[in-house]
Write an enzyme that holds these catalytic residues in place. Sequence first.
Site, PDB file in Angstrom:
ATOM      1  N   HIS A 113      23.947  25.388  79.703  1.00 52.78           N
ATOM      2  CA  HIS A 113      22.526  25.068  79.848  1.00 52.78           C
ATOM      3  C   HIS A 113      21.683  25.616  78.705  1.00 52.78           C
ATOM      4  O   HIS A 113      20.477  25.381  78.672  1.00 52.78           O
ATOM      5  CB  HIS A 113      22.022  25.644  81.170  1.00 52.78           C
ATOM      6  CG  HIS A 113      22.315  27.102  81.283  1.00 52.78           C
ATOM      7  ND1 HIS A 113      23.594  27.572  81.477  1.00 52.78           N
ATOM      8  CD2 HIS A 113      21.530  28.187  81.178  1.00 52.78           C
ATOM      9  CE1 HIS A 113      23.571  28.887  81.502  1.00 52.78           C
ATOM     10  NE2 HIS A 113      22.328  29.299  81.316  1.00 52.78           N
ATOM     11  N   ASP A 279      26.746  20.866  80.094  1.00 52.11           N
ATOM     12  CA  ASP A 279      28.174  20.535  80.125  1.00 52.11           C
ATOM     13  C   ASP A 279      28.605  19.898  81.446  1.00 52.11           C
ATOM     14  O   ASP A 279      29.803  19.732  81.694  1.00 52.11           O
ATOM     15  CB  ASP A 279      29.022  21.771  79.819  1.00 52.11           C
ATOM     16  CG  ASP A 279      28.811  22.888  80.833  1.00 52.11           C
ATOM     17  OD1 ASP A 279      27.699  22.987  81.395  1.00 52.11           O
ATOM     18  OD2 ASP A 279      29.752  23.660  81.064  1.00 52.11           O
ATOM     19  N   ASP A 281      28.486  20.822  84.660  1.00 47.98           N
ATOM     20  CA  ASP A 281      29.084  21.515  85.804  1.00 47.98           C
ATOM     21  C   ASP A 281      28.062  21.989  86.835  1.00 47.98           C
ATOM     22  O   ASP A 281      28.430  22.435  87.908  1.00 47.98           O
ATOM     23  CB  ASP A 281      30.008  22.663  85.358  1.00 47.98           C
ATOM     24  CG  ASP A 281      29.316  23.681  84.475  1.00 47.98           C
ATOM     25  OD1 ASP A 281      28.123  23.488  84.150  1.00 47.98           O
ATOM     26  OD2 ASP A 281      29.983  24.666  84.088  1.00 47.98           O
TER      27      ASP A 281
END
Length: 543
Positions: A113, A279, A281
Amino acid sequence: MCSIQQTTPFEGQKPGTSGLRKKVKIFQQPHYLENFVQSVFNSIGDIQGKTLVVGGDGRFFNDEAIQIIVRMAAANGFGKVLIGQDGILSTPAASCVIRKYQAFGGLILSASHNPAGPDEDFGIKYNMSNGGPAPEKVTDAIYAQTLSIQEYNILNTPNTIDLHQKGSTTLGNMTVEIIDSVEDYAALMASLFDFNAIRTLLTSEFRMCFDAMHAVTGPYAKAILEDTLGAPQGTVIHAIPLPDFGGGHPDPNLTYAKELVDIMYADDAPDFGAASDGDGDRNMILGRQFFVTPSDSLAMMAAQAKCIPAYQHGLAGIARSMPTSGAADRVAQAQNIPCYETPTGWKFFGNLMDAGKVTLCGEESFGTGSDHVREKDGLWAVLYWLNILAVRQQSVENIAHEHWNTYGRNYYSRHDYEAVASDAAQQVLQHVRNQFDTLAGSTIAGREVQLCDDFSYTDPIDQSVSEHQGVRILFKDGSRIIFRLSGTGTQGATIRLYLESYEADPSKQHQDAQEALADFIQAADTLSHLSELTHMDRPTVIT
Ligand code: VG1
Ligand code: CO
């Protein structure tokens, strides 16, 4: 063609909560990335002829890093490297690919992030053959290597790999295969959820908005939500991954995903909103004018597991990171299954999942996942919620209210103080530690303190011990105040203050969390001297 390059160690190549994260400029120094990659290769056992997965979130420096890693993998004797097309693999997709192709491991290039671009952050982490982040004993070994490294192996070739062209080529004695970044992951999702039910929902009156924040999830979300499940084109916003994430901060929370939050709180808001991080997740879940706290999301997903084909026979157990609220524990208790409390970071869940002890895992930091891979998984969580909504035919808010009514509500908030001077941050924690003895048994904000400690965890599978994982003030009624330092920041220190208070009375479950926790927020500052020591009168981010 194979050359041994002399080098000298760099300071500070210690993997944090999730890999090594530094400013791009630091990674661009000659030998910096190479030293770390060689240290990984030196720490993971026999790699001769083995397969390595490589991919990243597409941020600035992604492709250059991949070219270096591939030449080093060839020179170090790997037999094959699998790379996501255009160098892209979301973190959960990388985990999926490692498992599906039984690779030896993978290198994931991401600072999650954290913002991207020439002056922002880059990151790299190693995942094991189970698809999960390397556990501490491996990251400790990698760090030890970085301190003594004298040389690394790299193929001396002017050739670069065309990351766009799918298919196989060779580099030295190694096969390089460029694979579709989305295909394997999308197939895995289709095997877990009732895609027909979700398609029916998404092609009805129901409206949703997914914010990919110009990060890696865009192509995955478009392929699955729009192309496969029939959501209207445009459902996924900010869908094109950009090397600087469009200048944004791809952290799906109420502060950084403001555009989505505004859409979801407007008068004509859609029924469901979600976002993912750099990313792919993390996940944020919103109903119409309603925010689901990540800790609650884990509990609600666990409570509704029977709606989902993959989990319809029940859960083996649940695990949550220590700062995550105790909401999931109450569901576990009702289902008569174990609930484990681990330190922060997904690497601590791997052993529990591998041993079949838990099915669902979650963190308060917008992370939820299951044993389908060994990473937290943003889009998976969104599909999970969509599957619940398709079966229950209720609004997100309704589901939350019913949940609180049944289990009680764990009011919860996290206050982040970013880019604080490191010594001031240490002082805040130390100041609280110094009061452990006097705090125990005392009353704060009308509640009795049961115990204060520095959280320490013994892994039930391999007995490894992780200490100093957060300073805790635990109250008799289950409420908690926790202080912890971030292990992912790249600038100074970040203090995370976690606040939780339990409310069993349904008539008191509908307050704003900041209001419900106001006396705790005040008490936390008074006893830690946080604002005084950091010279910050308010947090950078509140969730
Ligand atoms: C943060 C979160 C933690 C999460 C980690 C990696 O770590 O608090 O729960 O596992 O980020 O997430 P820290 O040490 O800064 O608190 V990700 O999506 O950045 O890979
Ligand atoms: Co992430």
